[in-house]
Design an enzyme around this catalytic site. Structure first.
Site, PDB file in Angstrom:
ATOM      1  N   LYS A  86     -10.024  12.778   8.362  1.00 15.39           N
ATOM      2  CA  LYS A  86      -9.602  12.314   9.689  1.00 15.39           C
ATOM      3  C   LYS A  86      -9.549  13.511  10.642  1.00 15.39           C
ATOM      4  O   LYS A  86      -9.128  14.593  10.250  1.00 15.39           O
ATOM      5  CB  LYS A  86      -8.203  11.688   9.615  1.00 15.39           C
ATOM      6  CG  LYS A  86      -8.166  10.301   8.993  1.00 15.39           C
ATOM      7  CD  LYS A  86      -6.757   9.711   9.053  1.00 15.39           C
ATOM      8  CE  LYS A  86      -6.669   8.382   8.324  1.00 15.39           C
ATOM      9  NZ  LYS A  86      -7.377   7.284   8.993  1.00 15.39           N
ATOM     10  N   LYS A 145       0.844  -1.203   0.000  1.00 13.13           N
ATOM     11  CA  LYS A 145       0.000   0.000   0.000  1.00 13.13           C
ATOM     12  C   LYS A 145       0.878   1.252   0.000  1.00 13.13           C
ATOM     13  O   LYS A 145       1.695   1.443   0.897  1.00 13.13           O
ATOM     14  CB  LYS A 145      -0.908  -0.001   1.237  1.00 13.13           C
ATOM     15  CG  LYS A 145      -1.713   1.296   1.456  1.00 13.13           C
ATOM     16  CD  LYS A 145      -2.636   1.205   2.680  1.00 13.13           C
ATOM     17  CE  LYS A 145      -3.303   2.534   3.000  1.00 13.13           C
ATOM     18  NZ  LYS A 145      -4.161   2.481   4.205  1.00 13.13           N
ATOM     19  N   ASP A 156     -12.175   7.056   3.698  1.00 13.21           N
ATOM     20  CA  ASP A 156     -10.990   6.718   4.505  1.00 13.21           C
ATOM     21  C   ASP A 156     -10.639   5.229   4.391  1.00 13.21           C
ATOM     22  O   ASP A 156      -9.602   4.794   4.868  1.00 13.21           O
ATOM     23  CB  ASP A 156     -11.249   7.106   5.974  1.00 13.21           C
ATOM     24  CG  ASP A 156      -9.969   7.313   6.757  1.00 13.21           C
ATOM     25  OD1 ASP A 156      -8.880   7.299   6.145  1.00 13.21           O
ATOM     26  OD2 ASP A 156     -10.063   7.497   7.989  1.00 13.21           O
ATOM     27  N   GLU A 216      -9.453   3.824   1.902  1.00 17.08           N
ATOM     28  CA  GLU A 216      -8.806   3.974   0.583  1.00 17.08           C
ATOM     29  C   GLU A 216      -7.787   2.878   0.292  1.00 17.08           C
ATOM     30  O   GLU A 216      -7.569   2.518  -0.863  1.00 17.08           O
ATOM     31  CB  GLU A 216      -8.145   5.353   0.472  1.00 17.08           C
ATOM     32  CG  GLU A 216      -6.733   5.483   1.077  1.00 17.08           C
ATOM     33  CD  GLU A 216      -6.661   5.259   2.584  1.00 17.08           C
ATOM     34  OE1 GLU A 216      -7.711   5.389   3.242  1.00 17.08           O
ATOM     35  OE2 GLU A 216      -5.578   4.928   3.096  1.00 17.08           O
ATOM     36  N   ASP A 264       1.494   5.996   5.787  1.00 18.38           N
ATOM     37  CA  ASP A 264       0.576   5.107   5.076  1.00 18.38           C
ATOM     38  C   ASP A 264       1.159   4.509   3.788  1.00 18.38           C
ATOM     39  O   ASP A 264       0.498   3.755   3.098  1.00 18.38           O
ATOM     40  CB  ASP A 264      -0.724   5.863   4.776  1.00 18.38           C
ATOM     41  CG  ASP A 264      -1.955   4.994   4.999  1.00 18.38           C
ATOM     42  OD1 ASP A 264      -1.821   3.924   5.610  1.00 18.38           O
ATOM     43  OD2 ASP A 264      -3.043   5.395   4.541  1.00 18.38           O
ATOM     44  N   ARG A 295      -7.767  -0.354   0.878  1.00 21.95           N
ATOM     45  CA  ARG A 295      -8.340  -1.559   0.274  1.00 21.95           C
ATOM     46  C   ARG A 295      -8.723  -1.312  -1.187  1.00 21.95           C
ATOM     47  O   ARG A 295      -8.720  -2.240  -1.994  1.00 21.95           O
ATOM     48  CB  ARG A 295      -9.534  -2.042   1.111  1.00 21.95           C
ATOM     49  CG  ARG A 295     -10.629  -1.022   1.267  1.00 21.95           C
ATOM     50  CD  ARG A 295     -11.535  -1.290   2.462  1.00 21.95           C
ATOM     51  NE  ARG A 295     -10.852  -1.071   3.736  1.00 21.95           N
ATOM     52  CZ  ARG A 295     -11.374  -1.368   4.923  1.00 21.95           C
ATOM     53  NH1 ARG A 295     -12.586  -1.873   5.006  1.00 21.95           N
ATOM     54  NH2 ARG A 295     -10.687  -1.136   6.025  1.00 21.95           N
ATOM     55  N   ASP A 305      -2.524  10.063   4.048  1.00 20.29           N
ATOM     56  CA  ASP A 305      -3.941   9.685   4.162  1.00 20.29           C
ATOM     57  C   ASP A 305      -4.683  10.732   4.999  1.00 20.29           C
ATOM     58  O   ASP A 305      -4.676  10.673   6.223  1.00 20.29           O
ATOM     59  CB  ASP A 305      -4.047   8.296   4.816  1.00 20.29           C
ATOM     60  CG  ASP A 305      -5.498   7.801   4.897  1.00 20.29           C
ATOM     61  OD1 ASP A 305      -6.383   8.452   4.300  1.00 20.29           O
ATOM     62  OD2 ASP A 305      -5.728   6.762   5.555  1.00 20.29           O
TER      63      ASP A 305
HETATM   64  N1  BES Z   1      -4.340   4.316   6.968  1.00 19.09           N
HETATM   65  C1  BES Z   1      -5.483   4.019   7.730  1.00 19.09           C
HETATM   66  C2  BES Z   1      -5.225   2.967   8.814  1.00 19.09           C
HETATM   67  C3  BES Z   1      -4.290   3.364   9.921  1.00 19.09           C
HETATM   68  C4  BES Z   1      -4.758   4.010  11.052  1.00 19.09           C
HETATM   69  C5  BES Z   1      -2.954   3.037   9.869  1.00 19.09           C
HETATM   70  C6  BES Z   1      -3.903   4.355  12.071  1.00 19.09           C
HETATM   71  C7  BES Z   1      -2.094   3.360  10.902  1.00 19.09           C
HETATM   72  C8  BES Z   1      -2.571   4.015  12.002  1.00 19.09           C
HETATM   73  C9  BES Z   1      -6.571   3.474   6.830  1.00 19.09           C
HETATM   74  O1  BES Z   1      -6.608   3.992   5.542  1.00 19.09           O
HETATM   75  C10 BES Z   1      -7.899   3.817   7.447  1.00 19.09           C
HETATM   76  O2  BES Z   1      -8.193   4.962   7.535  1.00 19.09           O
HETATM   77  N2  BES Z   1      -8.655   2.787   7.809  1.00 19.09           N
HETATM   78  C11 BES Z   1      -9.957   2.966   8.361  1.00 19.09           C
HETATM   79  C12 BES Z   1     -10.884   2.012   7.647  1.00 19.09           C
HETATM   80  C13 BES Z   1     -12.350   2.326   7.717  1.00 19.09           C
HETATM   81  C14 BES Z   1     -12.665   3.721   7.233  1.00 19.09           C
HETATM   82  C15 BES Z   1     -13.122   1.340   6.874  1.00 19.09           C
HETATM   83  C16 BES Z   1      -9.884   2.664   9.855  1.00 19.09           C
HETATM   84  O3  BES Z   1      -9.015   1.875  10.278  1.00 19.09           O
HETATM   85  O4  BES Z   1     -10.643   3.252  10.590  1.00 19.09           O
HETATM   86 ZN    ZN Z   2      -4.815   4.628   4.832  1.00 17.01          ZN
HETATM   87 MN    MN Z   3      -7.691   5.789   5.410  1.00 15.91          MN
END
Ligand code: BES
Ligand code: ZN
Ligand code: MN
Length: 497
Positions: free
Chosen positions: A274, A262, A344, A346, A285, A348, A267
């Site tokens: 966020k 990824k 968010d 993104e 990220d 996947r 992000d």
């Molecule tokens: N990049 C984030 C995940 C992340 C969070 C990595 C904190 C490292 C530290 C990812 O893109 C994300 O935002 N995931 C969401 C998914 C949800 C919106 C379906 C999450 O984990 O809340």
């Molecule tokens: Zn992310």
């Molecule tokens: Mn995200």
């Protein structure tokens, strides 16, 4: 960093690091050292319980003998019986950090008998623990201090076989690549953008047997990577996919192995922005992409005998008038449609297209994706374990073992079909985020979404959101990026042949 090996010579300048195990008598130490005085010191300290050789405990000795370097650090390694890759790395990591605190560009280490079966971990610890995150950005006196602490030369003293020497050298290669990942991941998006990674990919492609394809936005459009391009809509910078192919002469097996990482350069969350407290470190990220690129470099340097492809899709996840909005439906490379319920989610989306491309074009024996995919995985497992999700038991066992053997621990996580079902779309084929029970099993749902785009290929997903970037580093790490993944994936691949 230059590594010198020697059996006889003791360098007088710099710091000499002496690892000591609990209750050790020094009888294994090599004779050329003037150890009588050192023994006395340590015996005194031990008697007074000042130094018990507990793992990571260190003492500094100054000018104790004319025959020894002025600065000596004695570091505790803990009990020999409990010795493992993790204890060796944390003990030596602490010793190296203590040496650096005394400002040295040259580090000597006594490589005595007990460490010999851990040769690779010894050099990995030295190179990893000497990483200085600030050296890229500090200026003036602060920079001068860091330069004075940046280890240029490592002198290894002791008796070692040719095999141990080559393990030592391999460890240095792997750790240097891991430090590159740390640099790349720590770099904010105004320093490390798409063109930065394109340049790094071109450097890697100069190595023998490595070739590079950069898929530009126009190409991605022609290939209908609508999920990846959807994420890129809000970005000022066009999406790119880095594809590095390593193809050794006379491979032991023609079928390639594919690694996908990824590469979200920052992000923001997109329109589902966020909040403060969750956005600050989101340059992390791109850790998955950095990891697969650096791993490919390692494989080329160690002349790995199989074909490996590293695929790294790069884009920001930005907010703005052109950004994708929640409810948009995108069509992935496979032709399947996805409701984007949360911008968010993104990672996947870009991985859906990247893994499908990897499977379609390379028809690999197996595919591993590496991603800082979910906050949920970090909440579940913390900073020490990465989540390991897979559709293949054999792959699960081999990856788990490689994790234990490298102190990059992977922990098995489940994908329940009921959770996977929650990623089915209401009006489209899939959705990128669950509603209603969205806070539950978030890491598993993310993994199940990616699984939909892999098909039947044996696949593993490493959710490295916790260990890729840490607030509480291990002894051989620093705060921030860790480079997690290079060691475990390299070991897994080596064990495979
Ligand atoms: N990049 C984030 C995940 C992340 C969070 C990595 C904190 C490292 C530290 C990812 O893109 C994300 O935002 N995931 C969401 C998914 C949800 C919106 C379906 C999450 O984990 O809340
Ligand atoms: Zn992310
Ligand atoms: Mn995200």
């Amino acid at each position: 960093m230059k590594i010198n090996y020697s059996e006889k010579f003791i360098k007088k300048d710099g710091v000499l690091l002496i690892p000591v195990f609990e209750g050790e008598t020094f009888k294994n130490f090599i004779s050329f050292l003037d150890l009588a005085i050192l023994k006395e010191h340590i015996a005194d300290l031990t008697a007074s319980k000042e130094f018990e050789a507990k793992n990571g405990q260190s003492i500094f000795l100054y000018k104790i003998s004319k025959n020894l370097p002025d600065k000596i650090i004695v570091v505790g390694m803990g009990a020999k019986k409990k010795m493992s890759v993790a204890t060796v790395m944390s003990g030596l990591g602490a010793g190296v950090k203590a040496s650096i605190a005394h400002g040295t560009q040259s580090l000597s280490i006594l490589f005595h008998d007990s460490l010999q079966e851990f040769s690779q971990s010894v050099s990995e610890s030295i190179v990893l623990a000497s990483y200085l995150p600030g050296i890229k950005y500090k200026t003036g006196e602060a920079l001068e201090k860091l330069v004075g602490q940046s280890i240029q030369e490592v002198n290894v003293f002791g008796e070692f076989s040719a095999e141990q020497k080559s393990s030592f050298e391999k460890g240095a290669i792997i750790a240097a690549a891991t430090n590159d990942v740390r640099d790349w991941v720590n770099a904010p998006p105004n320093y490390a953008h798409t063109s930065f990674f394109e340049a790094r990919a071109k450097e890697i492609a100069k190595l023998p047997c490595v070739s590079l394809k950069i898929l530009e936005k126009s190409k991605l459009e022609k290939m209908h990577m609508g999920a990846f391009l959807g994420v890129n809509k809000g970005s000022d910078v066009e999406a790119k996919m880095v594809v590095l192919e390593y193809s050794p002469k006379n491979p032991v097996n023609e079928t390639p192995l594919v690694l996908v990482g990824k590469g979200i350069l920052f992000d923001t969350g997109g329109v589902n922005l966020k909040p403060s407290g969750h956005i600050e470190d989101m340059q992390l990220d791109k850790a998955g992409a950095a990891t697969v690129m650096a791993t490919l470099r390692v494989l080329a340097l160690i002349k790995y005998p199989r074909k490996v492809v590293a695929i790294a899709p790069f884009t920001d996840n930005s907010i703005g008038p052109k950004a994708m909005r929640p409810s948009e439906i995108v069509t992935a490379y496979t032709g399947k449609t996805i409701e984007v319920l949360n911008t968010d989610g993104e990672g996947r989306l870009i991985l859906a297209d990247a893994v499908a491309y990897g499977v379609d074009v390379y028809k690999p024996e197996l595919l591993i994706d590496v991603a800082t995919l979910t906050g949920a995985c970090m909440i579940a497992l913390g900073e020490r374990h990465a989540g390991l999700f897979t559709n293949d038991e054999d792959l699960m066992e081999k990856l788990y073992k490689a994790g234990q053997d490298t102190d990059e621990i992977l922990w098995r996580m489940p994908i329940h079909q009921d959770d996977a079902d929650k990623m089915k779309g209401t009006i489209a084929d899939f959705r990128n985020s669950d509603t209603g029970t969205s806070r539950l099993a978030g890491a598993s749902k993310g993994a199940s979404f990616i699984r939909e785009f892999v098909g039947e290929t044996p696949w593993a997903h490493l959710d490295i959101a916790g260990p890729a970037y840490v607030a509480d580093p291990k002894k051989y790490e620093s705060k921030g990026a860790t480079g997690f993944g290079v060691r475990v994936i390299t070991r897994f691949l080596e064990d495979l042949v």
